[in-house]
Scaffold this motif. Sequence first.
Motif, PDB file in Angstrom:
ATOM      1  N   LEU A   1       0.837  -1.196   0.000  1.00 58.43           N
ATOM      2  CA  LEU A   1       0.000   0.000   0.000  1.00 58.43           C
ATOM      3  C   LEU A   1       0.870   1.243   0.000  1.00 58.43           C
ATOM      4  O   LEU A   1       1.930   1.265   0.654  1.00 58.43           O
ATOM      5  N   GLY A   2       0.441   2.234  -0.734  1.00 52.08           N
ATOM      6  CA  GLY A   2       1.150   3.509  -0.758  1.00 52.08           C
ATOM      7  C   GLY A   2       0.242   4.630  -0.287  1.00 52.08           C
ATOM      8  O   GLY A   2      -0.918   4.682  -0.687  1.00 52.08           O
ATOM      9  N   ALA A   3       0.760   5.509   0.568  1.00 55.55           N
ATOM     10  CA  ALA A   3      -0.047   6.607   1.102  1.00 55.55           C
ATOM     11  C   ALA A   3       0.741   7.917   1.033  1.00 55.55           C
ATOM     12  O   ALA A   3       1.967   7.922   0.947  1.00 55.55           O
ATOM     13  N   THR A   4      -0.028   8.991   1.082  1.00 53.40           N
ATOM     14  CA  THR A   4       0.616  10.310   1.186  1.00 53.40           C
ATOM     15  C   THR A   4       0.933  10.576   2.651  1.00 53.40           C
ATOM     16  O   THR A   4       0.430   9.912   3.548  1.00 53.40           O
ATOM     17  N   GLN A   5       1.735  11.602   2.858  1.00 55.37           N
ATOM     18  CA  GLN A   5       2.153  11.942   4.216  1.00 55.37           C
ATOM     19  C   GLN A   5       0.968  12.256   5.126  1.00 55.37           C
ATOM     20  O   GLN A   5       0.981  11.938   6.308  1.00 55.37           O
ATOM     21  N   ASP A   6      -0.077  12.838   4.540  1.00 58.11           N
ATOM     22  CA  ASP A   6      -1.244  13.181   5.357  1.00 58.11           C
ATOM     23  C   ASP A   6      -2.255  12.048   5.455  1.00 58.11           C
ATOM     24  O   ASP A   6      -3.387  12.240   5.888  1.00 58.11           O
ATOM     25  N   GLY A   7      -1.819  10.852   5.042  1.00 60.52           N
ATOM     26  CA  GLY A   7      -2.654   9.690   5.341  1.00 60.52           C
ATOM     27  C   GLY A   7      -3.686   9.347   4.314  1.00 60.52           C
ATOM     28  O   GLY A   7      -4.687   8.713   4.631  1.00 60.52           O
ATOM     29  N   LYS A   8      -3.452   9.716   3.075  1.00 61.96           N
ATOM     30  CA  LYS A   8      -4.405   9.355   2.019  1.00 61.96           C
ATOM     31  C   LYS A   8      -3.814   8.189   1.223  1.00 61.96           C
ATOM     32  O   LYS A   8      -2.698   8.269   0.705  1.00 61.96           O
TER      33      LYS A   8
END
Lengths: 752, 752
Positions: free
Chosen positions: B311-318
């Motif tokens: 899984l890949g996410a952005t720093q703000d948790g998206k």
Amino acid sequence: MTKPSQYKVIGTRPIRHDGVDKVTGRAVYGADVQLPGLVHGKMLRSSHAHARIKSIDTTSAEKLPGVFAVVTGADLPCLAGKMANLGEGAINLAHLSQNCLADTKVLYKGHAVAAVAAISPHVAEEAVKLIRVEYEPLPPVMELLAAMQPDAQLLHDDVFTNRLGEKSARPSNVSQHIHLEQGEVDQAFAKADLVIEREFRTASVHQGYIEPHVSIAFWNADGHVTIWTSTQGAFTVRQQTAELFEIPVSRITVIPTEIGGGFGGKIPVYLEPVAAALSRKCGRPVKMTMQRDEDFQGTGPTPGSVVRVKLGATQDGKLVAGQAWLAYDAGAFPGGMIGPGCMCVFSCYEIPNARVDGFDVLCNKPKTAAYRAPGATQAAFACESVIDELAEKLGIDPIDFRLKNAAKEGTRRPDGEVYRRIGIIETLQAVKQSEHYRSKTSGPNVGRGVAAGFWFNVGLKSSAAANVNNDGTVTLIEGSTDIGGTRTSVAMQLAETLGIAAEDVQPHVGDTDSVGYTDVTGGSRVTNATGKAAYQVGLDIKQQMAARAAIVFECKPEQVAVEGGVYRHQGQALTFKELAGKLPHIGEPVVGRATVDAGGATNGFGVHVVDLDVDRETGKVTILRYTAAQDVGTAIHPSYVEGQMQGGAVQGIGWALNEEYVFNERGEMLNASFLDYRMPTALDVPMIETMIVEVPNPEHPYGVRGVGETPIVPPPAALANAIYRATGVRMRELPMSPPKLWKAISRSAPPA
Amino acid sequence: MTKPSQYKVIGTRPIRHDGVDKVTGRAVYGADVQLPGLVHGKMLRSSHAHARIKSIDTTSAEKLPGVFAVVTGADLPCLAGKMANLGEGAINLAHLSQNCLADTKVLYKGHAVAAVAAISPHVAEEAVKLIRVEYEPLPPVMELLAAMQPDAQLLHDDVFTNRLGEKSARPSNVSQHIHLEQGEVDQAFAKADLVIEREFRTASVHQGYIEPHVSIAFWNADGHVTIWTSTQGAFTVRQQTAELFEIPVSRITVIPTEIGGGFGGKIPVYLEPVAAALSRKCGRPVKMTMQRDEDFQGTGPTPGSVVRVKLGATQDGKLVAGQAWLAYDAGAFPGGMIGPGCMCVFSCYEIPNARVDGFDVLCNKPKTAAYRAPGATQAAFACESVIDELAEKLGIDPIDFRLKNAAKEGTRRPDGEVYRRIGIIETLQAVKQSEHYRSKTSGPNVGRGVAAGFWFNVGLKSSAAANVNNDGTVTLIEGSTDIGGTRTSVAMQLAETLGIAAEDVQPHVGDTDSVGYTDVTGGSRVTNATGKAAYQVGLDIKQQMAARAAIVFECKPEQVAVEGGVYRHQGQALTFKELAGKLPHIGEPVVGRATVDAGGATNGFGVHVVDLDVDRETGKVTILRYTAAQDVGTAIHPSYVEGQMQGGAVQGIGWALNEEYVFNERGEMLNASFLDYRMPTALDVPMIETMIVEVPNPEHPYGVRGVGETPIVPPPAALANAIYRATGVRMRELPMSPPKLWKAISRSAPPA
């Protein structure tokens, strides 16, 4: 109305759906029902025909090891004065209850007094012997005319004579006096050229079904009662049992087993409430099975009767006046068969001036029950004998005499019924033209007799449902217990409607939880009313199938044409089977259902001809040839129709020649076994020839009238008329058994 | 949509209709079925996990006194190459047949090879020992990844890899490769701030229903087969058996008995065709009952799995990218649970760029069967563990992280499904606000874990009918076998529709002859689809009742207003019960029926929170507190809903902590008993707390979504996440049993 010959399924003779199970012994009858924890019930029955119960001591029975419960009448609710309509008119519930378990009196030898449930039938029998009952014996009232006398010993102090809805001032053994009248009877008799009046008597006879009564009841801890029973009507048992225990019908589930004959005798409850009461006490399922002597002594025979018929005719053979006086014994409780007796006595004929008086009379015999066209045979024996005498005296062929006077569309009966299209004329004509009737009889003691018979046949309520399987077959669930092959005759009507084979409908009889309300299997109503429900189920399914076909054809449902089981639209076609195979992919399952209230009478008429030989030295009658003709409306499955006509004729022959309850002066039945109660066997009768006449019933989609009961009506009169032609003796009392016939012959022509 | 609080029956907790029978032991299970002439069948099972059958000699067994019949695979039709759709997609009938009785190969230890019917189970066991089978042993294929290798020992030479409908050139142990993809996966991963990829393994676990498989079959002389069986779907058994014998479905009647648990494991046939084949040979009913070791070794566990989730996410948790690789063992025949596994792996979240590859892999274990949300738990264990790790690494509360990414109306899944109204957000919020989640955990080895779970729930086809009794109650007949209380949840919907009490509807499960086609009890579909049918039955009855009321009110049917079970017209009013009491006098009986095709998914989401304590010295986990929250649409009977949530959670806990098939190198299961196969007992878990969230399903008249399966999905991940919080160790293999957990803890923090 489609003509019978245009049908594809109706009128054919497919193998019955339940045939293999019946033949191989796999069919589950009441006696086959086994349940975990099952215990066995036995009844204590009265040894007195009439007595007051002073006390019942069950202590010793209760103490016997292996005994689970003992019940007496005190274990059933007191229902004094409560009435209920159980489908055959309002009845007194206290009487129904008292017939299941006596209350303060025993009213016939064999009357149930108490019952025991035990680990085995043997222990239960032993325990029954330990019950002590103190009786105060009373004089038994056994003779019908004596019972009617104002000073007769009374059976009940709460029974009054009901005449046109009015109650008599004093209690009486006569519970009902029916009076019917039309025209100017006395004036018509005065003007008649020939008047004949005769009195006739018939003995009590039993339905004699081969399977004794059997019931299993389980009163569950949540108050729900499940009953497995051999019955003609699962819903009727449910209703009766609910009334007797004063619980809602939905607390009872009745599972009808296969039934080894009923003929009307398996409509009332006998064992069900007692087994239920025992089960309630011990928390286990309780099975009760009658022995043959219990069936004879504890369940309903048909009434014995005294009937007086007076008929007046003109010289050219036209009936102008009729009068009938009928007294039927009801047995120990009111509610005999006098109503239909009064209705049927003149029903074959157009008699513009007629009067009928009927009396329901209590006596110390088992409470009577329906027996195939209940009440009609006794009446026809009287009427058809007088008709025969009139014809003879007027020098008119007996068929021609009946043809001159036969009822037809528009004929009004004394009870007010006006016939719609009926088929007695066609039936008489068929007999007249038959090879049998046109043949000559020969031999010194040989005679031929003719008689007509009538049964009204009922409609009532039926429910059915059917599920379409993806192999193109249809499962049919119906509420009518199947005594005489109605699973098949009903299935065939659904098959005809859907345009599929009879074998592609699989009929099943549901229990009271799994099918809509359905009235009793009786009144020759099932092939008519449940058949009508099956027809409507078929219409319901056809409509749904057409809608599915429209999905396949990509058209509107109303653009789909359905004929002969094929669904078509613009060159596309699908058989029912093909369409059924597509159902898993085109929407929801297809289920059809219908409920019907099939209403009133369908009016069936039969004419029987018998050739017989009388042995003057013994009084024994040998039947040489016998033909039964009947207007059946439409014969759905001719083999079944023929079977019903043959079976009814043979039962009528037994009634005519041999069957009777023989009582001693204490009111004890002396012949309560099949060894001593003489029913005809296959060796006693020739093959009964049948003539199916089809005058379709205009109120049924396939013209069905009902078949099963009419054929028992003509035989006694036909035989009596034949005996007269053979011997010159008019027999006016049934059975015309060898001793009685020998005596009558001897009297008429004393030995040289 | 009516708000739940406006219902009168729905949402209440009436006593279950079948309660007394279950509690008192009166309910009839398969083992209770007794029939006249019943004989007993026993199975010979393979002692090899993989072998060719060279010969089977049944001569000695057949000669043993008391033996009635012996059958082998040769007694079933050869179905090579035949496919059929049995409601769960097309399956190879030869495989189904071979799983019931081996053909040329045995494919797992315990594989049925032959069967005997004898006068007693003991004689049958003796006879089984006399059957001589000559085997040519082959190397067993037990390990999933090894089985996938191109050079692996093959189980079948007729199984090829199906990838997007295309068949591989060479036979393979991989029977299916599913590929789903949406968005730009690789680019999205490249852009993600944080990417985590992990591999997870789960062991084979069994449904562990308390009642072993049991079937009785009777092949009648007319070719009709009757089967009494413990099954989730009577019509499914009928269809499977018909296909196996190549006979029409209408030649089979399946009578479903009460069922002591199924959880998906009682959908396939095992004993039914064998008992039927034995009965066909000996002409008697044959009963077959499994022992517990037969259930473990001869019936379907759920697949063991290897799952890789990235899984890949952005720093703000998206969440921006997801990739999953799933390999599930199917056991000995194709058709495992990989499809739903692929569908469910990312189903809780909105992941615009995602790729899923799934593999169905053969190995020498029993053919897998469905087990409560089949395939979803394995996938969720992987995904929810990675989600937890992402949330932790990003420093976001695990509920908040899920809320940020939760699926909602309009979210598109990799398999193309676009959600309608769903309730995961409401469920997460409920947990977030719960006393449990807001409470603090304490203790050195105590941790709290959270996981979400999803099951799609199906619709499919159902039929129902109902009869109105004159006491105001209604008898309901439905085709859905009742595993988890659906008799009551369906009856309540009919009661609500009619405006009567739940107790006034008496539900009954029909056999395949007495109710319309109804799909299997599975997919959490019954309260939804059969409930919808009951609702439509209610509308049908209401309409008929209004027409009857019109007769009483002397108005037109459309002038009758119906509300809350009261029928009104201009000041006149009749309750349902009052009107029902009048039915005998106003026309035909009232019967309602409906069939539905309830279509697709209703999408249920659950969120579980667990607090647990880890004994670092033994690896034993003690669950301190457990809360299961779930969007159930509408809770028809909240007690049942809670029971389903609790039961599912406990099964998930067992799967997480202890349950597994332990095999030796010969492929023999070493723990095929409840003593050695460690299922949780009441002593192992605290009372599971439940939070019912109601986001009504807009496609159901009462908003039902289905409940039963979702709750098994979150537990393993929730427990793994809690163990991590308690110990710092991420467990990625099930079961997280004491030895494995102790080893992992020891490895992470070697003893000082």
